[in-house]
Design an enzyme around this catalytic site. Sequence first.
Site, mmCIF file in Angstrom:
data_model
loop_
_atom_site.group_PDB
_atom_site.id
_atom_site.type_symbol
_atom_site.label_atom_id
_atom_site.label_comp_id
_atom_site.label_asym_id
_atom_site.label_seq_id
_atom_site.Cartn_x
_atom_site.Cartn_y
_atom_site.Cartn_z
ATOM 1 N N HIS A 1 -59.499 -22.675 -16.657
ATOM 2 C CA HIS A 1 -58.197 -22.895 -16.004
ATOM 3 C C HIS A 1 -57.511 -24.135 -16.571
ATOM 4 O O HIS A 1 -56.290 -24.157 -16.740
ATOM 5 C CB HIS A 1 -58.383 -23.074 -14.498
ATOM 6 C CG HIS A 1 -58.959 -21.887 -13.800
ATOM 7 N ND1 HIS A 1 -60.280 -21.812 -13.418
ATOM 8 C CD2 HIS A 1 -58.398 -20.724 -13.425
ATOM 9 C CE1 HIS A 1 -60.492 -20.660 -12.823
ATOM 10 N NE2 HIS A 1 -59.382 -19.974 -12.813
ATOM 11 N N LEU B 1 -61.550 -24.016 -9.835
ATOM 12 C CA LEU B 1 -61.097 -24.149 -11.219
ATOM 13 C C LEU B 1 -62.176 -24.737 -12.130
ATOM 14 O O LEU B 1 -62.990 -25.558 -11.702
ATOM 15 C CB LEU B 1 -59.841 -25.017 -11.265
ATOM 16 C CG LEU B 1 -58.675 -24.523 -10.389
ATOM 17 C CD1 LEU B 1 -57.453 -25.427 -10.579
ATOM 18 C CD2 LEU B 1 -58.312 -23.083 -10.677
ATOM 19 N N ASP C 1 -59.779 -11.837 -18.266
ATOM 20 C CA ASP C 1 -59.387 -10.738 -17.374
ATOM 21 C C ASP C 1 -58.356 -9.881 -18.111
ATOM 22 O O ASP C 1 -57.179 -9.844 -17.756
ATOM 23 C CB ASP C 1 -58.803 -11.301 -16.073
ATOM 24 C CG ASP C 1 -59.830 -12.110 -15.314
ATOM 25 O OD1 ASP C 1 -60.879 -11.557 -14.972
ATOM 26 O OD2 ASP C 1 -59.600 -13.318 -15.100
HETATM 27 O O1 PAF Z 1 -56.884 -14.218 -12.060
HETATM 28 C C1 PAF Z 1 -56.784 -14.670 -10.916
HETATM 29 O O2 PAF Z 1 -57.248 -15.764 -10.626
HETATM 30 C C2 PAF Z 1 -56.074 -13.851 -9.849
HETATM 31 O O3 PAF Z 1 -56.317 -12.493 -9.998
HETATM 32 C C3 PAF Z 1 -54.567 -14.123 -9.762
HETATM 33 C C4 PAF Z 1 -53.843 -13.714 -11.027
HETATM 34 C C5 PAF Z 1 -54.339 -15.607 -9.509
HETATM 35 C C6 PAF Z 1 -53.959 -13.336 -8.611
HETATM 36 O O4 PAF Z 1 -54.553 -13.675 -7.391
#
Ligand code: PAF
Length: 280
Positions: free
Chosen positions: A33, A29, A149
């Site tokens: 995050h 992280l 993402d």
């Molecule tokens: O974005 C991420 O970290 C991953 O693709 C997720 C959504 C936790 C699924 O493993």
Amino acid sequence: MTLIETVSELRAWRRSAGKVIFVPTMGALHEGHATLVKEARQMAGSSAQVAASIFVNPLQFGPNEDFDRYPRTLEADLALCEASGADMVFAPAVREVYQADRSIKILETSLSNVLCGASRPGHFDGVCTVVAKLFNLVQPDESVFGKKDYQQLAIIRRLVRDLDIPVIIHGIETVREVDGLAMSSRNRYLTPEERAQAPALRAALVTARDAWHSGVTCGNSLLALIHDHLATHAKLGREDYVALVDQQTLESLAQAQPRSLIALAVHFGKARLIDNIELE
Ligand code: PAF
């Protein structure tokens, strides 16, 4: 903050948790995050619970990808979750999530054929499968995902729509280093020389967005600006794709219009960096 490692403990926690806002992660992280957890905390207020998960999902890594060397930093991750306001972290082992003889997975058949999905076959099926499982386990009311993402976010929105999963999905703005580089667990793979050039991705996207704001709508012209910028400022990078697409369907667009997205992926040595910019 409670740490839960097994499904049975999680089910017990869920029974008395009330409203839950969920932040799924794969660990390693960083501030990006932390922002997701803090946003979830803000949405939850003092009455709802913020749950995060830390699980490196083997299903979403291709055979030549970095599953084995993906950074595992559980202690630091837990500290970050706690400092950012999480009430519970679910950090299961792989065998807790996947039975050895499992035989069901979710296939996404449209949005994952383009952008990152084109060069990562099966990746988004793995993401859909684990997110659906995590949603079944945690049973959140709402869940937050980063816009870095973007394709993943669009696919998760499609997942909950198509499977009638009762979870509200929130997209959160990308968190950046001061020089514009999008924060990513994979930035740590960059050499100092590659790191110095990596902010060119964001700068290239901003150049294209500025051109769109000043009236350029031709997709090829906007993408050419990006190719030129990267060729000059990111010489160590190797483009995977640069594309102008619709924000929801991810279909390729010849002309930029409101609710378009420019997305790109560039290889820098061992790292594959992605970024995007919304045209509103
Ligand atoms: O974005 C991420 O970290 C991953 O693709 C997720 C959504 C936790 C699924 O493993």
